[in-house]
Write an enzyme that holds these catalytic residues in place. Sequence first.
Site, PDB file in Angstrom:
ATOM      1  N   LYS A   1     -17.636  -0.769   5.733  1.00 41.88           N
ATOM      2  CA  LYS A   1     -18.057  -1.735   4.716  1.00 41.88           C
ATOM      3  C   LYS A   1     -19.559  -1.696   4.469  1.00 41.88           C
ATOM      4  CE  LYS A   1     -17.295  -6.497   3.237  1.00 41.88           C
ATOM      5  NZ  LYS A   1     -16.663  -7.802   3.570  1.00 41.88           N
TER       6      LYS A   1
ATOM      7  N   PHE B   1     -11.600  -6.962  14.033  1.00 40.61           N
ATOM      8  CA  PHE B   1     -10.499  -7.413  13.183  1.00 40.61           C
ATOM      9  C   PHE B   1     -10.176  -6.371  12.112  1.00 40.61           C
ATOM     10  CE2 PHE B   1      -9.084  -9.741   9.313  1.00 40.61           C
ATOM     11  CZ  PHE B   1      -7.864 -10.175   9.801  1.00 40.61           C
ATOM     12  N   GLN B   2      -8.914  -5.983  12.058  1.00 42.18           N
ATOM     13  CA  GLN B   2      -8.411  -4.978  11.113  1.00 42.18           C
ATOM     14  C   GLN B   2      -9.131  -3.632  11.226  1.00 42.18           C
ATOM     15  OE1 GLN B   2      -8.141  -6.693   7.116  1.00 42.18           O
ATOM     16  NE2 GLN B   2      -6.071  -7.414   7.598  1.00 42.18           N
TER      17      GLN B   2
ATOM     18  N   MET C   1      24.565   9.119   2.392  1.00 47.92           N
ATOM     19  CA  MET C   1      24.408  10.441   2.983  1.00 47.92           C
ATOM     20  C   MET C   1      24.662  10.414   4.485  1.00 47.92           C
ATOM     21  SD  MET C   1      23.997  13.596   2.424  1.00 47.92           S
ATOM     22  CE  MET C   1      23.104  14.067   0.936  1.00 47.92           C
TER      23      MET C   1
ATOM     24  N   GLU D   1       0.813  -1.219   0.000  1.00 50.88           N
ATOM     25  CA  GLU D   1       0.000   0.000   0.000  1.00 50.88           C
ATOM     26  C   GLU D   1       0.847   1.271   0.000  1.00 50.88           C
ATOM     27  OE1 GLU D   1      -2.535  -3.200   1.980  1.00 50.88           O
ATOM     28  OE2 GLU D   1      -0.461  -2.478   2.199  1.00 50.88           O
TER      29      GLU D   1
END
Length: 555
Positions: free
Chosen positions: A163, A113-114, A468, A51
């Site tokens: 959802k 969940f999630q 760097m 993602e």
Amino acid sequence: MQLTGAEIICECLLEQGVDTVFGYPGGAALNTYDALYKYSDKIRHILTAHEQGASHAADGYARATGKTGVVMTTSGPGATNIVTGLATANIDSIPLVAITGNVTTDQLGRDSFQEVDIVNIVKPVTKASFLVERVEDLADTIRKAFALAQHGRKGPVLVDVPKDVTANKTEFVQTIPERPKIFEIKNPEKIRVVQEMIKNAKRPMIYAGGGIISADASEEFKAFAELIDAPVCCSLMGLGCIPADHPLCIGNIGMHGGYETGMATAECDLMIACGARFSDRVAGDREKFGEQAKIVQLEIDEKEINKNVKVDEYILGDIKEILIALTIGLDRQDHPDWLAKIEEWKHHFDDKKLPECDLPLPQQVLDVINEIKCPSDIIATDVGQHQMWVAQFSKIMESRTLLTSGGMGTMGYGMGAAIGAQCARPNDRVCLITGDGSFHMNLNELVTLKSYELPVVVVVMNNTVLGMVRQWQKLFYGSRFSQTNPHRATDFVKLANAFGVDGLRITKPEEIKPILTKAFEMNKPVVVDCRISPDANVLPMIPPGKTINEIITEM
């Protein structure tokens, strides 16, 4: 017509002219992805490996086009994985809309969940974030998100959609999307004041930032710079607002800018900051930065006025409108002696020879890329030494052709940005210039390059160290190289092949041109492992918090 929330999302995207989205599906977003299946002839979805890559791709798409980029994810880790991408877009003022799924409304706040409260997580790194709890509110919220992303100082907006909201139905009425309102000049009486300052200046200098590109004001800016006959120093985000070969363009300003930009800052009597925010990488010592000059700030965001550097005058509004207003009634200025002095400073280090090295030098690599690429071709970078070498040596000729994480300094940004840019502009070539450290953070997206056959040329400046950070350890930490030599054995050519991508390698200076020419001509994804010395440094360098008087030119 009665539509589900998921269908309304797709219809709203079409209303806004969206033809490409980047993302990754998951349970809470399944209804939306099912609708995307039905709309696949109108909306292209690019599936990334992660993602975060999708958020950077949406960002790259936006930077390369000026349109609003769109990223879609599921709930929980899918949503939190885009936070770095939102923060990157936010500090660089990139228009983005993120649409995340979440658990059903009756499961919110139950540690389901999630489930994660993404709306509050992203508040500090977005312009706004919304939770939509009723399908009846969905269309207007998405429209508001797109309007906010483009209005005023641009930036990312998140819309979180549970959802059940994507499953429920409501009446949907198509509308014509709201055009971004012209951000009118708030203090127009200052136009004449600043014009008088310009007329009285003997040594004017322009500090050009990314706001010029964001406002699509490059043409107006170039006309303004030519009218007042002032040298232009560009921030990292401002590169491309004026062609690199323009007589007034004197290059990158700040910590790794040239001697001439540092001296222009220290010797000018009028500094005009256009769409720039005086970050610490430009104004190292904020008290002494331009202390001898009158400073004018042209800015759209009132919060930036006097935030980092105290200014004498400012004009608040859309930079394009300000530049047009400043040119009306202003006679052409002429500063031949001042420009001659600038030209003299450009050659201050001409007697310094390139270091002798059996390996390719970064400048040699970038000089060849300058020869090969067209003005409209796009350079994307990650963050580190290679990014600064690009700022110093790449010839950025047009706006929206340098994609780089300026404010956030996000290692891992470049591959996603290159993907987004190549999807947005298939007729222009995209070259990602990265370092081995940054590349290790995003090399999973090679699978995306191959899956969609995106002809991105990936040039890895491979010095086998975290260059760097190692350079700072040399300068400021007594060469104690703590965790900057990772002793990795990654073979980037074999790695590319494992993803189904061609791999090439450069190990000698004489190989640079033939191999890079071949890579650009292949017209398919290719990784070029370019071996450079771990002791190649980015110079000159002004130490943090210091001025041009303390510039480091050799180590």
